[in-house]
Design an enzyme around this catalytic site. Structure first.
Site, PDB file in Angstrom:
ATOM      1  N   LYS A  13       0.832  -1.219   0.000  1.00 18.99           N
ATOM      2  CA  LYS A  13       0.000   0.000   0.000  1.00 18.99           C
ATOM      3  C   LYS A  13       0.859   1.260   0.000  1.00 18.99           C
ATOM      4  CE  LYS A  13      -2.097  -1.073   3.891  1.00 18.99           C
ATOM      5  NZ  LYS A  13      -1.473  -2.386   4.158  1.00 18.99           N
ATOM      6  N   ARG A  88     -10.176   1.073   8.162  1.00 14.09           N
ATOM      7  CA  ARG A  88      -9.836  -0.322   8.451  1.00 14.09           C
ATOM      8  C   ARG A  88     -10.912  -1.039   9.231  1.00 14.09           C
ATOM      9  NH1 ARG A  88      -3.555  -1.441   9.054  1.00 14.09           N
ATOM     10  NH2 ARG A  88      -2.995   0.547   8.220  1.00 14.09           N
ATOM     11  N   ARG A 123      11.518  -6.116   4.656  1.00 14.69           N
ATOM     12  CA  ARG A 123      11.307  -4.654   4.512  1.00 14.69           C
ATOM     13  C   ARG A 123      12.309  -3.872   5.359  1.00 14.69           C
ATOM     14  NH1 ARG A 123       5.527  -2.034   5.457  1.00 14.69           N
ATOM     15  NH2 ARG A 123       5.662  -3.144   7.435  1.00 14.69           N
ATOM     16  N   ARG A 156      11.010  -1.798  10.897  1.00 14.86           N
ATOM     17  CA  ARG A 156       9.895  -1.273  11.695  1.00 14.86           C
ATOM     18  C   ARG A 156       9.671  -2.122  12.938  1.00 14.86           C
ATOM     19  NH1 ARG A 156       4.735   0.198   7.962  1.00 14.86           N
ATOM     20  NH2 ARG A 156       3.651  -0.978   9.572  1.00 14.86           N
ATOM     21  N   ARG A 167      -1.269  -8.719  13.270  1.00 17.15           N
ATOM     22  CA  ARG A 167      -1.743  -7.768  12.249  1.00 17.15           C
ATOM     23  C   ARG A 167      -2.531  -8.501  11.161  1.00 17.15           C
ATOM     24  NH1 ARG A 167       3.838  -5.432  10.757  1.00 17.15           N
ATOM     25  NH2 ARG A 167       2.779  -4.291   9.107  1.00 17.15           N
TER      26      ARG A 167
HETATM   27  P1  G5P Z   1       0.372   0.587   8.603  1.00 17.59           P
HETATM   28  O1  G5P Z   1       1.630   1.314   8.660  1.00 17.59           O
HETATM   29  O2  G5P Z   1      -0.662   1.017   7.658  1.00 17.59           O
HETATM   30  P2  G5P Z   1       0.024  -2.122   7.562  1.00 17.59           P
HETATM   31  O3  G5P Z   1       0.286  -3.313   8.412  1.00 17.59           O
HETATM   32  O4  G5P Z   1      -1.354  -1.950   7.089  1.00 17.59           O
HETATM   33  O5  G5P Z   1       0.707  -0.951   8.400  1.00 17.59           O
HETATM   34  P3  G5P Z   1       2.277  -1.927   6.041  1.00 17.59           P
HETATM   35  O6  G5P Z   1       3.003  -2.880   6.936  1.00 17.59           O
HETATM   36  O7  G5P Z   1       2.643  -0.492   6.099  1.00 17.59           O
HETATM   37  O8  G5P Z   1       0.772  -2.106   6.231  1.00 17.59           O
HETATM   38  P4  G5P Z   1       2.197  -1.814   3.157  1.00 17.59           P
HETATM   39  O9  G5P Z   1       2.234  -0.348   3.251  1.00 17.59           O
HETATM   40  O10 G5P Z   1       0.986  -2.458   2.559  1.00 17.59           O
HETATM   41  O11 G5P Z   1       2.455  -2.509   4.549  1.00 17.59           O
HETATM   42  O12 G5P Z   1       3.461  -2.371   2.373  1.00 17.59           O
HETATM   43  P5  G5P Z   1       4.815  -1.608   1.902  1.00 17.59           P
HETATM   44  O13 G5P Z   1       5.555  -1.076   3.062  1.00 17.59           O
HETATM   45  O14 G5P Z   1       4.502  -0.679   0.780  1.00 17.59           O
HETATM   46  O15 G5P Z   1       5.590  -2.860   1.258  1.00 17.59           O
HETATM   47  C1  G5P Z   1       6.021  -3.946   2.061  1.00 17.59           C
HETATM   48  C2  G5P Z   1       7.344  -4.508   1.483  1.00 17.59           C
HETATM   49  O16 G5P Z   1       7.111  -5.074   0.200  1.00 17.59           O
HETATM   50  C3  G5P Z   1       8.439  -3.458   1.291  1.00 17.59           C
HETATM   51  O17 G5P Z   1       9.672  -4.049   1.586  1.00 17.59           O
HETATM   52  C4  G5P Z   1       8.349  -3.098  -0.213  1.00 17.59           C
HETATM   53  O18 G5P Z   1       9.620  -2.685  -0.744  1.00 17.59           O
HETATM   54  C5  G5P Z   1       7.897  -4.421  -0.811  1.00 17.59           C
HETATM   55  N1  G5P Z   1       6.981  -4.266  -1.953  1.00 17.59           N
HETATM   56  C6  G5P Z   1       5.974  -3.367  -2.071  1.00 17.59           C
HETATM   57  N2  G5P Z   1       5.338  -3.526  -3.237  1.00 17.59           N
HETATM   58  C7  G5P Z   1       5.925  -4.581  -3.863  1.00 17.59           C
HETATM   59  C8  G5P Z   1       5.713  -5.245  -5.125  1.00 17.59           C
HETATM   60  O19 G5P Z   1       4.814  -4.907  -5.914  1.00 17.59           O
HETATM   61  N3  G5P Z   1       6.536  -6.276  -5.427  1.00 17.59           N
HETATM   62  C9  G5P Z   1       7.532  -6.694  -4.590  1.00 17.59           C
HETATM   63  N4  G5P Z   1       8.292  -7.725  -4.978  1.00 17.59           N
HETATM   64  N5  G5P Z   1       7.778  -6.085  -3.391  1.00 17.59           N
HETATM   65  C10 G5P Z   1       6.985  -5.053  -3.043  1.00 17.59           C
HETATM   66  O20 G5P Z   1      -0.266   0.564  10.062  1.00 17.59           O
HETATM   67  C11 G5P Z   1       0.523   0.234  11.170  1.00 17.59           C
HETATM   68  C12 G5P Z   1      -0.311   0.196  12.413  1.00 17.59           C
HETATM   69  O21 G5P Z   1      -0.913   1.481  12.643  1.00 17.59           O
HETATM   70  C13 G5P Z   1      -2.221   1.349  13.182  1.00 17.59           C
HETATM   71  C14 G5P Z   1      -2.422  -0.142  13.434  1.00 17.59           C
HETATM   72  O22 G5P Z   1      -1.980  -0.431  14.719  1.00 17.59           O
HETATM   73  C15 G5P Z   1      -1.505  -0.773  12.372  1.00 17.59           C
HETATM   74  O23 G5P Z   1      -1.106  -2.109  12.721  1.00 17.59           O
HETATM   75  N6  G5P Z   1      -3.184   1.884  12.210  1.00 17.59           N
HETATM   76  C16 G5P Z   1      -4.511   1.958  12.415  1.00 17.59           C
HETATM   77  N7  G5P Z   1      -5.280   1.604  13.480  1.00 17.59           N
HETATM   78  C17 G5P Z   1      -6.609   1.802  13.344  1.00 17.59           C
HETATM   79  N8  G5P Z   1      -7.191   2.290  12.223  1.00 17.59           N
HETATM   80  C18 G5P Z   1      -6.460   2.668  11.163  1.00 17.59           C
HETATM   81  N9  G5P Z   1      -7.063   3.171  10.065  1.00 17.59           N
HETATM   82  C19 G5P Z   1      -5.045   2.517  11.230  1.00 17.59           C
HETATM   83  N10 G5P Z   1      -4.037   2.776  10.368  1.00 17.59           N
HETATM   84  C20 G5P Z   1      -2.907   2.390  10.985  1.00 17.59           C
HETATM   85 MG    MG Z   2       2.464   1.035   4.806  1.00 17.78          MG
END
Ligand code: G5P
Ligand code: MG
Length: 208
Positions: A13, A88, A123, A156, A167
């Site tokens: 994302k 979410r 990551r 992280r 998660r």
């Molecule tokens: P976050 O920060 O929103 P998550 O768990 O939803 O956390 P996260 O971990 O940030 O999501 P992401 O953003 O979906 O994951 O993924 P990313 O960081 O872009 O990519 C992950 C890895 O894959 C990286 O190494 C990247 O380089 C690689 N990658 C990406 N795309 C590709 C691809 O196409 N191909 C390949 N090969 N690799 C790829 O939320 C954190 C916490 O905040 C709170 C909660 O506690 C949550 O757990 N929170 C909320 N609580 C309540 N309500 C809400 N709305 C909340 N929002 C956040």
């Molecule tokens: Mg993210």
């Protein structure tokens, strides 16, 4: 364009919303990033959020809803935005609608569970700016420093096996049902290859 990006932890994302925001010239708003910034600054929201994020739990709806409603009301969101990681829960989706905030499209990045684990385990994030890397799939050119700002790369706090498990469970329980709430606004894209390949599939699916 008012777009939501949804999908499991680690699906991409944040990575894809940063790329799309540049292409579309609109801001990306990541609730996870906003909460981590609040924690780093030690604000009241940050102190509350830390208790949940570190356990892989969702921050209470009221806290995050107010943060997002304030943010999307700012001037730079007039021509649209990409919301990464919100809503979410159904309560968050309903609160947006109640506040009169319309959504044009919901991009759902669909990734198999084994790929998610690999993406989260490898990551690395910049300790200063929003840049995100992967040790094999998307490495920084200098190894342990950010290509954008030169700051050290870190893992992280919530990318540890125990928290990742929580998660993923919470995503399945509370967030996956929100996708159905948006019905035919949802555009689903399977992400299997590189970051660039996923971006291409997304742009094609969105007709951009
Ligand atoms: P976050 O920060 O929103 P998550 O768990 O939803 O956390 P996260 O971990 O940030 O999501 P992401 O953003 O979906 O994951 O993924 P990313 O960081 O872009 O990519 C992950 C890895 O894959 C990286 O190494 C990247 O380089 C690689 N990658 C990406 N795309 C590709 C691809 O196409 N191909 C390949 N090969 N690799 C790829 O939320 C954190 C916490 O905040 C709170 C909660 O506690 C949550 O757990 N929170 C909320 N609580 C309540 N309500 C809400 N709305 C909340 N929002 C956040
Ligand atoms: Mg993210």
């Amino acid at each position: 364009m008012k777009m939501l990006i949804m999908g499991a932890p680690g699906c991409g994302k944040g990575t894809q919303s940063e790329i799309l925001a540049k292409t579309l010239n609109i801001p990306t708003i990541s609730t996870g990033a906003m909460l981590r910034e609040a924690i780093a600054k030690g604000t009241e929201v940050g102190k509350e959020a830390a208790m949940y994020i570190n356990d892989g739990k969702l921050v209470p709806d009221n806290t995050i809803i107010n943060v997002v409603l304030d943010r999307v009301a700012q001037d730079d969101c007039k021509n649209g935005y990409i919301l990464d990681g919100f809503p979410r829960t159904l309560a968050q989706a309903e609160a947006m609608e109640k506040a009169g905030i319309k959504t044009d499209v919901v991009l759902m990045i669909d990734v198999d569970k084994d790929v998610i684990i690999k993406r989260l385990a490898g990551r690395r994030v910049c300790s200063k700016c929003p840049a995100t890397y992967h040790i094999t799939d998307n490495p920084s050119k200098s190894g342990d420093k950010c290509d954008v700002c030169g700051a050290p790369l870190i893992t992280r706090d919530d990318d540890n096996p125990e928290t990742i498990k929580h998660r993923l469970e919470i995503y399945a329980e509370s967030t996956a049902p929100v996708i159905d709430y948006y019905g035919d606004k949802v555009v689903k894209v399977k992400s299997v290859g590189t970051v660039e390949e996923t971006t291409k599939s997304i742009l094609k699916a969105l007709g951009i």
